[in-house]
Design a protein around this motif. Structure first.
Motif, short mmCIF file in Angstrom:
data_model
loop_
_atom_site.label_atom_id
_atom_site.label_comp_id
_atom_site.label_asym_id
_atom_site.label_seq_id
_atom_site.Cartn_x
_atom_site.Cartn_y
_atom_site.Cartn_z
N GLU A 65 0.93 -1.22 -0.07
CA GLU A 65 -0.02 0.03 -0.05
C GLU A 65 0.77 1.13 -0.10
OE1 GLU A 65 -1.00 0.40 4.78
OE2 GLU A 65 -2.22 -0.67 3.70
N ASP A 66 0.41 2.36 -0.33
CA ASP A 66 0.91 3.56 -0.36
C ASP A 66 1.46 4.08 1.12
OD1 ASP A 66 0.79 3.44 -3.04
OD2 ASP A 66 -0.99 5.29 -3.24
N ARG A 67 2.43 4.56 1.24
CA ARG A 67 2.87 5.08 2.70
C ARG A 67 3.29 6.35 2.72
NH1 ARG A 67 1.21 1.23 6.13
NH2 ARG A 67 2.78 1.56 7.56
N ALA A 118 3.33 2.22 -3.29
CA ALA A 118 3.71 0.93 -3.06
C ALA A 118 4.88 0.53 -4.25
CB ALA A 118 2.53 -0.08 -3.23
N SER A 146 0.47 4.52 7.16
CA SER A 146 -0.51 4.46 6.20
C SER A 146 -0.82 5.90 5.83
CB SER A 146 -1.54 3.43 6.59
OG SER A 146 -2.26 3.87 7.68
#
Length: 147
Positions: A65-67, A118, A146
């Motif tokens: 996932e994008d962080r 990601a 997150s």
């Protein structure tokens, strides 16, 4: 058999007790290609060995996932001043430019809420603005969360 187990346990404890700064040697993490992986959510205390030394670190976003990334750099001892740069290598191979943070009081600097998609890799570069001594320790902190 017990003696062998005790010897192994003592050796492991001895190796784990070596300070992280003992690994701050020339040729270890001195280029982006040789960057050392971050220990996330932990403080890392290191040194630069001379005015030409730099330290590169990296973190691969394999979380799925994008962080967002936050980093902090502070001088722990001495009068040297170090700066921190950041760049991102995206999963398609494109790399951002190296961007440096502003310097704050006592040579500290930080990046907050840097978007890391990601599959991307974050690189941090530490180098000296004013190198005084190899006994000038810096502390770095790296965390991700997150979006």
């Amino acid at each position: 058999m017990k003696l062998k187990q005790i010897c192994i346990a003592v050796l492991i404890i001895a190796l784990l007790s070596i300070p992280q700064s003992a690994f701050a040697l020339r040729t270890v993490g001195d280029t982006q290609a040789d960057a050392v992986y971050f220990l996330t959510d932990q403080y890392t205390d290191l040194i630069l060995s001379d005015s030409a030394d730099v330290d590169w670190f990296k973190w691969d976003n394999y979380t799925g996932e994008d962080r967002r990334v936050t980093t902090f750099l502070a001088m722990l001892s001495g009068t040297g001043i170090y700066k921190m740069g950041i760049k991102i290598k995206y999963s398609n191979g494109i790399e951002s430019s190296l961007m440096y943070s502003d310097l704050y009081m006592f040579g500290s600097s930080s990046f907050s809420n840097i978007y890391v998609p990601a599959g991307a890799t974050v690189y941090l570069k530490i180098d000296a603005v004013n190198f005084v001594s190899m006994y000038d320790y810096y502390r770095m902190f790296f965390t991700h969360s997150s979006i």
